[in-house]
Design a protein around this motif. Structure first.
Motif, PDB file in Angstrom:
ATOM      1  N   UNK A 189       0.856  -1.184   0.000  1.00  0.00           N
ATOM      2  CA  UNK A 189       0.000   0.000   0.000  1.00  0.00           C
ATOM      3  C   UNK A 189       0.893   1.236   0.000  1.00  0.00           C
ATOM      4  N   UNK A 190       0.673   2.120  -0.957  1.00  0.00           N
ATOM      5  CA  UNK A 190       1.548   3.271  -1.120  1.00  0.00           C
ATOM      6  C   UNK A 190       1.435   4.300  -0.007  1.00  0.00           C
ATOM      7  N   UNK A 191       2.500   5.060   0.169  1.00  0.00           N
ATOM      8  CA  UNK A 191       2.521   6.203   1.071  1.00  0.00           C
ATOM      9  C   UNK A 191       2.518   7.479   0.230  1.00  0.00           C
ATOM     10  N   UNK A 192       1.836   8.513   0.716  1.00  0.00           N
ATOM     11  CA  UNK A 192       1.832   9.790   0.004  1.00  0.00           C
ATOM     12  C   UNK A 192       3.232  10.396   0.077  1.00  0.00           C
ATOM     13  N   UNK A 193       3.770  10.746  -1.081  1.00  0.00           N
ATOM     14  CA  UNK A 193       5.127  11.282  -1.190  1.00  0.00           C
ATOM     15  C   UNK A 193       5.067  12.623  -1.901  1.00  0.00           C
ATOM     16  N   UNK A 194       5.813  13.589  -1.415  1.00  0.00           N
ATOM     17  CA  UNK A 194       5.780  14.929  -2.009  1.00  0.00           C
ATOM     18  C   UNK A 194       7.156  15.571  -1.892  1.00  0.00           C
ATOM     19  N   UNK A 195       7.827  15.729  -3.032  1.00  0.00           N
ATOM     20  CA  UNK A 195       9.150  16.371  -3.044  1.00  0.00           C
ATOM     21  C   UNK A 195       9.079  17.804  -3.554  1.00  0.00           C
ATOM     22  N   UNK A 196       7.865  18.368  -3.582  1.00  0.00           N
ATOM     23  CA  UNK A 196       7.730  19.783  -3.882  1.00  0.00           C
ATOM     24  C   UNK A 196       7.594  20.147  -5.344  1.00  0.00           C
ATOM     25  N   UNK A 214       7.792   2.795  -2.800  1.00  0.00           N
ATOM     26  CA  UNK A 214       6.944   1.603  -2.732  1.00  0.00           C
ATOM     27  C   UNK A 214       7.705   0.360  -3.186  1.00  0.00           C
ATOM     28  N   UNK A 215       8.402   0.462  -4.299  1.00  0.00           N
ATOM     29  CA  UNK A 215       9.150  -0.694  -4.814  1.00  0.00           C
ATOM     30  C   UNK A 215      10.221  -1.123  -3.818  1.00  0.00           C
ATOM     31  N   UNK A 216      10.969  -0.184  -3.271  1.00  0.00           N
ATOM     32  CA  UNK A 216      12.019  -0.520  -2.314  1.00  0.00           C
ATOM     33  C   UNK A 216      11.436  -1.134  -1.044  1.00  0.00           C
ATOM     34  N   UNK A 217      10.296  -0.608  -0.607  1.00  0.00           N
ATOM     35  CA  UNK A 217       9.677  -1.152   0.613  1.00  0.00           C
ATOM     36  C   UNK A 217       9.250  -2.602   0.408  1.00  0.00           C
ATOM     37  N   UNK A 218       8.714  -2.908  -0.778  1.00  0.00           N
ATOM     38  CA  UNK A 218       8.288  -4.286  -1.027  1.00  0.00           C
ATOM     39  C   UNK A 218       9.492  -5.221  -1.183  1.00  0.00           C
ATOM     40  N   UNK A 219      10.515  -4.787  -1.900  1.00  0.00           N
ATOM     41  CA  UNK A 219      11.705  -5.625  -2.066  1.00  0.00           C
ATOM     42  C   UNK A 219      12.363  -5.898  -0.714  1.00  0.00           C
ATOM     43  N   UNK A 220      12.499  -4.866   0.106  1.00  0.00           N
ATOM     44  CA  UNK A 220      13.140  -5.039   1.415  1.00  0.00           C
ATOM     45  C   UNK A 220      12.323  -5.934   2.337  1.00  0.00           C
ATOM     46  N   UNK A 221      11.001  -5.745   2.335  1.00  0.00           N
ATOM     47  CA  UNK A 221      10.144  -6.525   3.230  1.00  0.00           C
ATOM     48  C   UNK A 221      10.101  -7.999   2.841  1.00  0.00           C
ATOM     49  N   UNK A 222      10.163  -8.279   1.548  1.00  0.00           N
ATOM     50  CA  UNK A 222      10.070  -9.658   1.073  1.00  0.00           C
ATOM     51  C   UNK A 222      11.431 -10.321   0.896  1.00  0.00           C
ATOM     52  N   UNK A 223      12.487  -9.553   1.030  1.00  0.00           N
ATOM     53  CA  UNK A 223      13.818 -10.107   0.843  1.00  0.00           C
ATOM     54  C   UNK A 223      14.088 -10.547  -0.588  1.00  0.00           C
ATOM     55  N   UNK A 224      13.469  -9.875  -1.535  1.00  0.00           N
ATOM     56  CA  UNK A 224      13.654 -10.222  -2.939  1.00  0.00           C
ATOM     57  C   UNK A 224      14.489  -9.157  -3.645  1.00  0.00           C
ATOM     58  N   UNK A 225      14.943  -9.486  -4.844  1.00  0.00           N
ATOM     59  CA  UNK A 225      15.742  -8.574  -5.647  1.00  0.00           C
ATOM     60  C   UNK A 225      15.061  -8.383  -6.999  1.00  0.00           C
ATOM     61  N   UNK A 329       2.110   5.525  -5.025  1.00  0.00           N
ATOM     62  CA  UNK A 329       2.266   4.342  -5.866  1.00  0.00           C
ATOM     63  C   UNK A 329       1.846   3.118  -5.064  1.00  0.00           C
ATOM     64  N   UNK A 330       0.873   2.393  -5.580  1.00  0.00           N
ATOM     65  CA  UNK A 330       0.453   1.122  -4.986  1.00  0.00           C
ATOM     66  C   UNK A 330       1.037  -0.016  -5.819  1.00  0.00           C
ATOM     67  N   UNK A 331       1.432  -1.078  -5.147  1.00  0.00           N
ATOM     68  CA  UNK A 331       2.104  -2.196  -5.833  1.00  0.00           C
ATOM     69  C   UNK A 331       1.343  -3.488  -5.625  1.00  0.00           C
ATOM     70  N   UNK A 332       1.211  -4.268  -6.700  1.00  0.00           N
ATOM     71  CA  UNK A 332       0.591  -5.588  -6.647  1.00  0.00           C
ATOM     72  C   UNK A 332       1.581  -6.608  -7.190  1.00  0.00           C
ATOM     73  N   UNK A 333       1.824  -7.662  -6.427  1.00  0.00           N
ATOM     74  CA  UNK A 333       2.692  -8.760  -6.863  1.00  0.00           C
ATOM     75  C   UNK A 333       1.798  -9.809  -7.540  1.00  0.00           C
ATOM     76  N   UNK A 334       2.025 -10.015  -8.830  1.00  0.00           N
ATOM     77  CA  UNK A 334       1.202 -10.919  -9.634  1.00  0.00           C
ATOM     78  C   UNK A 334       2.097 -11.995 -10.235  1.00  0.00           C
ATOM     79  N   UNK A 335       1.650 -13.251 -10.164  1.00  0.00           N
ATOM     80  CA  UNK A 335       2.473 -14.330 -10.714  1.00  0.00           C
ATOM     81  C   UNK A 335       1.615 -15.414 -11.357  1.00  0.00           C
ATOM     82  N   UNK A 336       2.263 -16.204 -12.184  1.00  0.00           N
ATOM     83  CA  UNK A 336       1.597 -17.312 -12.832  1.00  0.00           C
ATOM     84  C   UNK A 336       1.092 -18.292 -11.794  1.00  0.00           C
ATOM     85  N   UNK A 337      -0.173 -18.709 -11.888  1.00  0.00           N
ATOM     86  CA  UNK A 337      -0.752 -19.612 -10.904  1.00  0.00           C
ATOM     87  C   UNK A 337      -0.113 -20.989 -10.948  1.00  0.00           C
TER      88      UNK A 337
END
Length: 338
Positions: A189-196, A214-225, A329-337
Motif C-alpha cells: 500500500x503506497x505512502x503519500x510522497x511529495x518532493x515539492x 513503494x518498490x524498495x519497501x516491497x523488495x526489502x520486506x520480502x527479501x527479494x531482488x 504508488x500502490x504495488x501488486x505482486x502478480x504471478x503465474x498460478x
C-alpha cells in the motif's frame, strides 16, 4: 487471510486469482506499438455519445462487461466492483456502472487507481466478505484535458515534459473460489510522497519518488531482488519519470534498469505520435496490464511481475493556489498460478 510482513506490505495466504481481464482503447492508442494487444480499439472518441464524459463511462462499462463475459460469468456472480477515474467525483465510474447492480466502491488514486483496485479486491476476497470482485479504471484524453489543463479549443502549447492522457479502460475479475488463473501473491500500500514538484505538466518527476519508495519497501520486506521478477512495471512515469525512478533506486544500491517497464513509455511511439514523454491516465496502465502483461502471464511467457501503478494526487484548484503535487504508488505482486 493476508499476512502483514511490514508497514503496508502483505502477502496473501489463499492467493486470490485473476480469472479474466479486458482492455478497451481509443484510436490513438490503437495506432501505437501495442495496438494489436487490446481487446477493442474504438475509433470514435465519442463512442457514439454526445459528450466525452459519457464516452468515458461507456469505455469503462464495455471493459467490465467484456471481462465478465470472458470469464464465463454473469454480473450476478460478483459481490463488489472497485472503480475509479480522473473526472470529478469519479463520474466516469458511477455513471458508467450505475445500471450493473453490482455493489460499488468508488475509489481514487489518480493513475495508480488500477493497482489500488486490485489490492482492495484481493483484500476483500481474502477476508471472505467478497467471493468475486471486479477492479476497473478508465481515462479519456478530452475529459482530462478539460478538467486538469485547458479546453481543447484553446490550443495551448504542450511542454516537453508533458504526457498524453490515454483514452482507455482496463478491467480485471478477481476470485477467491475459482482456483485457476493468475495469482495475486501480495502487495504494498503506497505512502503519500511529495518532493515539492509544482509543475502539473511534469507529473513523471512528481510520481517517481513514490514509485521508488513503494518498490524498495516491497523488495526489502520480502527479501527479494529485481532479478526475482520478469518485470517491475510502473504506470505512468513516462520517459522522464522512468529515468528518475531508476536513478532514485540506484542511489539505494538497487539496479532495476534491466527489468523495469513503464506503461506510459510503452503506449505510444514518441517519434511518430507526438506524445512528448508518453502516456498517462488511469486507463493507461490498466489497459496495458490487461492487454499486454496479463495475457503473457496466462500463457506462461512470463511468470512473476510487480505492478506498481503511480498517481499524481493533484487538484487543479489547489495547484492554482501554489501547492505542490503529492503522489502515490500502490504495488501488486502478480504471478503465474501454480
Amino acid at each position: 487471510m493476508s499476512k502483514k510482513i511490514d508497514t503496508g506490505v502483505f502477502l496473501t495466504e489463499n492467493h486470490p486469482r485473476i480469472i479474466s481481464f479486458s482492455s478497451v482503447v481509443g484510436s490513438k492508442e490503437g495506432q501505437g506499438p501495442l495496438g494489436g494487444c487490446f481487446d477493442e480499439v474504438i475509433e470514435d472518441s465519442h463512442f457514439g455519445e454526445d459528450t466525452w464524459e459519457k464516452a468515458e463511462s461507456k469505455f469503462q462499462l464495455e471493459a467490465v462487461c467484456n471481462a465478465i463475459k470472458k470469464g464465463n460469468f454473469v454480473k450476478e456472480d460478483f459481490d463488489a466492483v472497485f472503480s475509479g477515474d480522473l473526472i470529478n467525483q469519479c463520474t466516469g465510474s458511477t455513471f458508467g456502472l450505475r445500471n450493473l447492480e453490482i455493489p460499488f466502491f468508488g475509489i481514487f488514486g489518480a493513475c495508480s487507481t488500477m493497482a489500488e483496485g486490485l489490492l482492495l479486491s484481493a483484500i476483500a476476497v481474502e477476508s471472505g466478505a467478497v467471493k468475486r470482485a471486479v477492479a476497473v479504471t478508465s481515462s479519456h484524453f478530452s475529459t482530462a484535458e478539460r478538467q486538469f489543463r485547458f479546453p481543447l479549443s484553446y490550443g495551448g502549447q504542450r511542454t516537453p515534459t508533458s504526457q498524453w492522457t490515454c483514452t482507455a479502460s482496463g478491467a480485471v475479475t478477481v476470485s477467491g473460489t475459482d482456483r485457476s488463473g493468475i495469482e495475486i501473491a501480495g502487495g504494498c500500500i503506497g505512502k503519500i510522497t511529495d518532493l515539492g514538484i509544482t509543475d502539473a505538466n511534469n507529473m513523471g518527476s512528481a510520481m517517481a519518488p513514490a514509485a521508488a519508495e513503494t518498490i524498495m519497501r516491497y523488495l526489502n520486506a520480502t527479501g527479494t531482488t529485481p532479478g526475482d521478477y520478469d518485470y517491475i512495471i510502473t504506470g505512468d512515469l513516462g520517459l522522464v519519470g522512468s529515468q528518475l525512478l531508476i536513478d532514485f533506486v540506484m542511489k539505494q544500491g538497487i539496479d532495476i534498469s534491466r527489468v523495469h517497464k513503464d506503461c506510459g513509455s510503452m503506449m505510444f511511439d514518441p517519434d511518430k505520435q507526438d506524445t512528448h514523454c508518453g502516456g498517462s491516465g488511469c486507463g493507461c496502465s490498466a489497459s496495458i496490464l490487461c492487454g499486454y502483461f496479463l495475457p503473457r502471464l496466462a500463457a506462461g511467457k512470463i511468470k512473476n511481475i510487480l505492478f506498481a501503478a503511480t498517481g499524481a494526487l493533484m487538484s487543479p484548484l489547489i495547484c492554482q493556489q501554489g501547492e505542490s503535487i503529492p503522489s502515490i504508488s500502490h504495488l501488486v505482486h502478480i504471478r503465474k498460478g501454480s
